[in-house]
Design a protein around this motif. Structure first.
Motif, short mmCIF file in Angstrom:
data_model
loop_
_atom_site.label_atom_id
_atom_site.label_comp_id
_atom_site.label_asym_id
_atom_site.label_seq_id
_atom_site.Cartn_x
_atom_site.Cartn_y
_atom_site.Cartn_z
N LEU A 86 0.83 -1.21 0.00
CA LEU A 86 0.00 0.00 0.00
C LEU A 86 0.86 1.25 0.00
O LEU A 86 0.55 2.24 -0.69
CB LEU A 86 -0.93 -0.01 1.22
CG LEU A 86 -2.12 -0.96 1.15
CD1 LEU A 86 -2.77 -1.11 2.52
CD2 LEU A 86 -3.15 -0.46 0.14
N SER A 87 1.94 1.24 0.78
CA SER A 87 2.83 2.40 0.84
C SER A 87 3.52 2.62 -0.50
O SER A 87 3.65 3.76 -0.97
CB SER A 87 3.87 2.21 1.94
OG SER A 87 3.27 2.15 3.20
N VAL A 88 3.99 1.53 -1.13
CA VAL A 88 4.66 1.66 -2.42
C VAL A 88 3.71 2.23 -3.46
O VAL A 88 4.06 3.13 -4.24
CB VAL A 88 5.19 0.28 -2.87
CG1 VAL A 88 5.70 0.35 -4.32
CG2 VAL A 88 6.30 -0.20 -1.95
N ALA A 89 2.46 1.73 -3.47
CA ALA A 89 1.48 2.22 -4.45
C ALA A 89 1.15 3.69 -4.22
O ALA A 89 1.12 4.49 -5.16
CB ALA A 89 0.20 1.38 -4.37
N ALA A 90 0.91 4.06 -2.96
CA ALA A 90 0.56 5.45 -2.65
C ALA A 90 1.72 6.39 -2.94
O ALA A 90 1.53 7.49 -3.49
CB ALA A 90 0.15 5.57 -1.19
N THR A 91 2.93 5.98 -2.59
CA THR A 91 4.11 6.81 -2.82
C THR A 91 4.35 7.02 -4.31
O THR A 91 4.64 8.14 -4.76
CB THR A 91 5.36 6.16 -2.19
OG1 THR A 91 5.13 5.97 -0.80
CG2 THR A 91 6.58 7.03 -2.38
N THR A 92 4.21 5.96 -5.08
CA THR A 92 4.40 6.07 -6.53
C THR A 92 3.39 7.02 -7.15
O THR A 92 3.74 7.87 -7.99
CB THR A 92 4.27 4.67 -7.18
OG1 THR A 92 5.22 3.80 -6.58
CG2 THR A 92 4.52 4.75 -8.68
N ALA A 93 2.12 6.88 -6.72
CA ALA A 93 1.09 7.77 -7.27
C ALA A 93 1.37 9.23 -6.93
O ALA A 93 1.21 10.12 -7.77
CB ALA A 93 -0.28 7.35 -6.71
N SER A 94 1.82 9.48 -5.70
CA SER A 94 2.12 10.86 -5.28
C SER A 94 3.28 11.44 -6.07
O SER A 94 3.25 12.60 -6.49
CB SER A 94 2.43 10.88 -3.78
OG SER A 94 1.32 10.46 -3.03
N LYS A 95 4.34 10.63 -6.26
CA LYS A 95 5.51 11.11 -7.00
C LYS A 95 5.15 11.47 -8.44
O LYS A 95 5.57 12.50 -8.97
CB LYS A 95 6.60 10.05 -6.99
CG LYS A 95 7.29 9.89 -5.63
CD LYS A 95 8.35 8.82 -5.70
CE LYS A 95 9.06 8.68 -4.36
NZ LYS A 95 10.06 7.58 -4.36
N LEU A 96 4.33 10.63 -9.08
CA LEU A 96 3.93 10.90 -10.47
C LEU A 96 3.10 12.18 -10.55
O LEU A 96 3.25 12.99 -11.47
CB LEU A 96 3.14 9.71 -11.01
CG LEU A 96 3.93 8.42 -11.26
CD1 LEU A 96 3.00 7.28 -11.61
CD2 LEU A 96 4.95 8.64 -12.38
N LYS A 97 2.22 12.35 -9.54
CA LYS A 97 1.35 13.54 -9.56
C LYS A 97 2.16 14.81 -9.33
O LYS A 97 1.95 15.82 -10.00
CB LYS A 97 0.28 13.38 -8.47
CG LYS A 97 -0.82 14.42 -8.54
CD LYS A 97 -1.93 14.09 -7.55
CE LYS A 97 -3.09 15.08 -7.68
NZ LYS A 97 -4.19 14.73 -6.75
N GLU A 98 3.09 14.77 -8.35
CA GLU A 98 3.92 15.95 -8.06
C GLU A 98 4.81 16.31 -9.23
O GLU A 98 5.07 17.49 -9.50
CB GLU A 98 4.76 15.68 -6.81
CG GLU A 98 3.95 15.61 -5.53
CD GLU A 98 4.79 15.17 -4.34
OE1 GLU A 98 6.00 14.95 -4.54
OE2 GLU A 98 4.23 15.05 -3.24
N ALA A 99 5.27 15.29 -9.93
CA ALA A 99 6.17 15.54 -11.06
C ALA A 99 5.42 15.93 -12.33
O ALA A 99 6.05 16.30 -13.32
CB ALA A 99 7.02 14.30 -11.32
N GLY A 100 4.09 15.84 -12.27
CA GLY A 100 3.30 16.19 -13.43
C GLY A 100 3.48 15.21 -14.57
O GLY A 100 3.22 15.54 -15.73
#
Length: 406
Positions: free
Chosen positions: A218-232
């Motif tokens: 769950l942490s890996v999935a949430a972290t990956t989604a956040s990184k992609l969103k922040e990086a646009g």
């Protein structure tokens, strides 16, 4: 077993009124009724109630049996995760023994503290010892990480038994699931020992292999989604799935998450073991299949709804991944079906379970600070269960009155 029955009959007068150990009668009664079905009848006037051998203790023992697959697999997985994290070669038996060494003290502390409080309250109230802690004492060790300090297990167990059950009158009177009350206490009182990375694998402070972070799926999935969103960056369902597949050479593939060979709480990681437990509970009539089916259905349909929105990679993650991640399966099978704190009406069970699934996914997807959600979802629906039953009964009364003729 006749010799044991005779021994109990010989010493029984010592624990009855005016006996030498009369004050310990609740303790003797607890062990006697655990070993043998009590020879109780419905009364001297031949009432219409029917008693059979399936009393509350036998129901609790059935739940314990259903938990055994999760417990044994969890012990092995504790050692397996250590081997993966440190790169140390371990046989299957060595992994199990390591997990046993980590898990057994937690189980002992849970039962000693919980049963000690139960015996104390039973002696003060001059009641028989309640059976509910037979299951709670096993559930608490299965929903905590193997690195949890034992003193925290003791405090959380005492908190849950006293404030989660005894103040309401004991077994059968509690509003909230007692084991989840213990976990909620740990989550809010000691967050660094129950959430985050670095606590799900007992590495014994040995060096870990390169790239290992100790995160859950769950942490890996949430972290990956956040990184992609922040990086646009452009995202898709494949973005998160690829991140899960790439972690530690394929640790979080769908197959591994279904089997449970991943970091997590001791007994929560394996969806397969939870389903075996579910079959035992359903076949024996102890667990409600309606709650289980509706909860899984609610989670899956809510995840499909977020797939349709898909404003970030986490929302776009395939819906079936949510069913094998975190403690969803364990919570639905063993916590949501708690016969005391769940809804009691048949229609209410469908609503209760469905909303647990919905709220779990809502918390996971919309609250990045708390990627797991099953604990809060069940506790919230525990509080709502009496209200659901009330409106189901009222609706049934109105429907029957509308058909009545004068």
């Amino acid at each position: 077993m006749m010799w044991l029955r005779k021994k109990l009959d010989q010493i029984k007068p010592l624990f009855e009124k005016d006996g030498k150990f009369a004050s310990l009668h609740p303790v003797f009664d607890a062990f006697e009724t655990f070993l043998f079905v009590p020879n109780h009848t419905t009364g001297p006037r031949q009432e219409v109630h029917v008693r059979d051998a399936m009393d509350l203790k036998r129901m609790m023992v059935t739940v314990i049996i259903a938990l055994v697959p999760c417990l044994l697999f969890g012990m092995w997985n504790v050692g397996h995760q250590k081997a993966l994290a440190t790169g140390i070669a371990m046989t299957g038996w060595e992994k199990f023994l390591f997990g046993l060494e980590k898990t057994l003290p937690i189980i002992i502390v849970s039962y000693v503290v919980g049963l000690g409080i139960e015996f104390t309250f039973a002696s003060i109230r001059k009641h028989s010892v309640n059976e509910g802690f037979l299951v709670t004492g096993m559930l608490i060790p299965l929903v905590v990480p193997p690195t949890i300090p034992l003193w925290q297990v003791a405090v959380a167990t005492a908190f849950a038994v006293v404030l989660g059950k005894e103040v309401f009158g004991g077994t059968g009177m509690n509003v909230l699931n007692v084991a989840l009350t213990a976990r909620a206490y740990l989550y809010f009182a000691h967050p660094s020992d129950i959430a985050g990375s670095g606590i799900w694998v007992a590495t014994e402070k040995q060096a870990t292999v390169d790239g290992y972070t100790g995160e859950t799926a769950l942490s890996v999935a949430a972290t990956t989604a956040s990184k992609l969103k922040e990086a646009g960056q452009a995202f898709s369902a494949e973005s998160v799935v690829q991140a899960l597949n790439d972690y530690m050479g394929g640790m979080f593939t769908f197959k591994n998450m279904f089997l449970g060979t991943i970091p997590g709480s001791i007994g929560e990681t394996s969806t397969l073991m939870c389903l075996i437990g579910a079959l035992i509970l359903i076949a024996t009539g102890v667990g409600s299949w309606k709650i289980m089916v509706s909860a899984f259905g609610g989670a899956y349909l809510t995840a499909l709804f977020f797939n349709a929105i898909a404003s970030d990679a986490y929302m776009a993650m395939p819906a079936h991944y949510h069913l094998v991640m975190g403690g969803l399966a364990f919570g639905i099978v063993f916590m949501a079906t708690d016969p005391v704190s769940a809804a009691h009406t048949e229609t209410g069970k469908w609503i209760y379970g469905f909303l647990i699934g919905v709220i779990t996914i809502l918390i996971r997807v919309l609250n990045p600070a708390y990627p797991e959600g099953i604990m809060l979802a069940i506790l919230f629906m525990n509080v709502m269960a009496p209200l659901i039953d009330f409106y189901v009964v009222e609706a049934n009364k109105k429907r029957r009155l509308s058909r009545a003729t004068v």
